[in-house]
Design a protein around this motif. Sequence first.
Motif, short mmCIF file in Angstrom:
data_model
loop_
_atom_site.label_atom_id
_atom_site.label_comp_id
_atom_site.label_asym_id
_atom_site.label_seq_id
_atom_site.Cartn_x
_atom_site.Cartn_y
_atom_site.Cartn_z
N GLN A 275 -15.14 24.65 -51.03
CA GLN A 275 -14.98 25.77 -50.88
C GLN A 275 -16.32 25.42 -49.22
O GLN A 275 -16.77 24.67 -49.66
N GLN B 251 -22.20 30.11 -47.17
CA GLN B 251 -21.30 29.95 -47.96
C GLN B 251 -20.79 30.80 -49.14
O GLN B 251 -21.59 31.73 -48.93
N GLY B 252 -19.88 31.33 -48.64
CA GLY B 252 -18.73 32.50 -49.90
C GLY B 252 -18.43 33.35 -49.57
O GLY B 252 -16.98 32.93 -48.65
N PHE B 253 -17.20 34.20 -49.72
CA PHE B 253 -16.08 34.45 -50.00
C PHE B 253 -15.58 35.32 -48.36
O PHE B 253 -14.85 35.47 -48.15
N TYR B 254 -17.25 35.51 -47.90
CA TYR B 254 -16.62 36.04 -46.59
C TYR B 254 -16.06 35.11 -45.84
O TYR B 254 -14.93 35.26 -44.54
N TYR B 255 -15.62 34.24 -46.21
CA TYR B 255 -15.64 32.93 -44.80
C TYR B 255 -13.97 32.50 -46.42
O TYR B 255 -13.04 32.20 -45.89
N SER B 256 -14.86 32.29 -47.26
CA SER B 256 -13.22 31.43 -48.13
C SER B 256 -13.45 31.88 -49.79
O SER B 256 -14.40 31.37 -50.02
N MET B 257 -12.55 31.60 -50.56
CA MET B 257 -13.05 31.39 -51.86
C MET B 257 -12.40 30.42 -52.24
O MET B 257 -11.71 29.10 -51.25
N GLU C 149 -25.91 30.70 -50.13
CA GLU C 149 -24.38 31.16 -51.24
C GLU C 149 -24.33 32.40 -50.96
O GLU C 149 -25.63 33.19 -50.54
N GLU D 214 -20.79 37.00 -48.45
CA GLU D 214 -19.35 38.14 -49.11
C GLU D 214 -19.87 39.21 -47.58
O GLU D 214 -18.59 39.60 -47.97
#
Length: 539
Positions: free
Chosen positions: A28, A238-244, A218, A221
């Motif tokens: 991630q 770090q997080g789903f906003y940028y990428s899984m 972390e 989103e």
Amino acid sequence: MDKNRLNDYIVSHLDEALENGWIRPFFQPIIRTINGGVAAAEALARWQDPEYGFLMPADFIPVLEEKELIYKVDCHMFIEAAKMQRGRLDQGLRVGPISVNFSRSDFDVMDVASFVQEQVEKFHISKELIWLEITESTLVKNKDKMRNVVKDLRDEGFQICMDDFGSGYSSLIFLNDYTLDVIKMDMGFLRSFSPVSREIMRSTVNMAKNLGIRTLAEGVEKEEHVRFLEEIGCDMMQGFYYSMPLSVDEMDHYIRRDDVHPESIDWKSFYDAADSHVVNSDVPLGVLEYDGDRDSFHYLFANQKQKEQLRSIGRRNRTESEFILNSAHFPMHEKFRALIEYAISTGETAVMYFPDNSFFVRLAFRMVVKQEKRVIITSSLVNITEDRTRKTGEILDRSAEDIALLFDDVHILDPDNNTADNVINNFGIDGGMKKHDDLRRGLKAFCRNMVHPEDRERYMLYADPDTMKDRLHGAPGGILREYFRILRPTSSGELEFSWMEIDLLLIPRTDDSKILSCIKNAQPSSGLGPEDMVNLEKP
């Protein structure tokens, strides 16, 4: 799915899963907040099982921790990360740090420090290419043992990241017992995103800055998460906003995208230095990157006070400010460049005063770090026009001390009424016009008595009050600037001609009826001619 049966299966098939590659790392991206680049990645274990299919960490990590077998997975992740870094280096590809997790029981059943040291030596990789991520609970519950382990690992050159910071233990107290490189704020703060959680994160970031610890959030989103973390100066996100989490192939594809900018390990310390100056305070502060090859400035950060100052001079956002800094046709561009060259060459704070968008501005640059032709600088731009609604004369009176540092002579000219009012006269020669003097007669007298004979014809064309306002309306940035040799006293008291810069600009709030005339020294330096001069003041 029968949970007990699955747990038994996981424990009994763990070695087989590791040997056959059923357990493999997903990555991630970790984003550096100030520039949006991929600063690192976290290695996360995923289990693709032939019988149960895709197993998430919550399916297998708890039972392996309970049985104290999780060390096998953690070691496997470390080896895979080291192998991946070695492969990218061999292919000449860009590499950045990979963060690998170690669980609490790992430190009970094995010598983690010896293991990681052996692996980096085996794969011939730098220790800065792999971060060691240790949970807050591990550091808190095994304090006596872990204090020595963390110290030994850091002494060997490994970066230590505390995971799940603020998840329920006495984090602040135990920071007194450890020297850490990164604290990773628990995703629960952003999941809640309440006023209390936001204030805790803000305070945590400020505290970490003071301790020289970098921060990572972390669970990012939403856009509002990103904006908030930018505002408080959090170093990484770090997080789903940028990428899984992504497979190796997916990660490789991700960092090759046009809109993704992976950061090389060679530039890590450069941008880390920038991060350390991203501070929210009551003093206007910006952090900029200057690219000498492109002769361009880019804002990495501006705190709230700096944004307020920029808005006060008509800059609605950082993009507009960058446009002014980088516009080669803007009269001040050369001075901005000379200002940063001075800051670089001296290592001191370089200051200049200049008119901007009908306001008077103080700009200070100070170099933080230089690598190749790129420079990180802190900047502070302050609108010193003070009360914009008062008469210009009152503003100039209150700002006279600041203006006197920049100009040798300042007059307010009124071509329509043929008057000139003296504001500042530092010439030391009785050659400046006085209060309500006859403008046209005074200009002729100044030209005759003060201007070098070879420059007089050019000066009278430049200072022509009949065309002055029309020329100002058509001038770039609303400023006229020219250079003349003017009679000045030397340190010995004798008179000699020196190059001087004469600036003309329309005064705001006067219906364009009055013009500010400013004269300052323009002696050559660094091989530049008078047209390239910049006035620098050391604070």
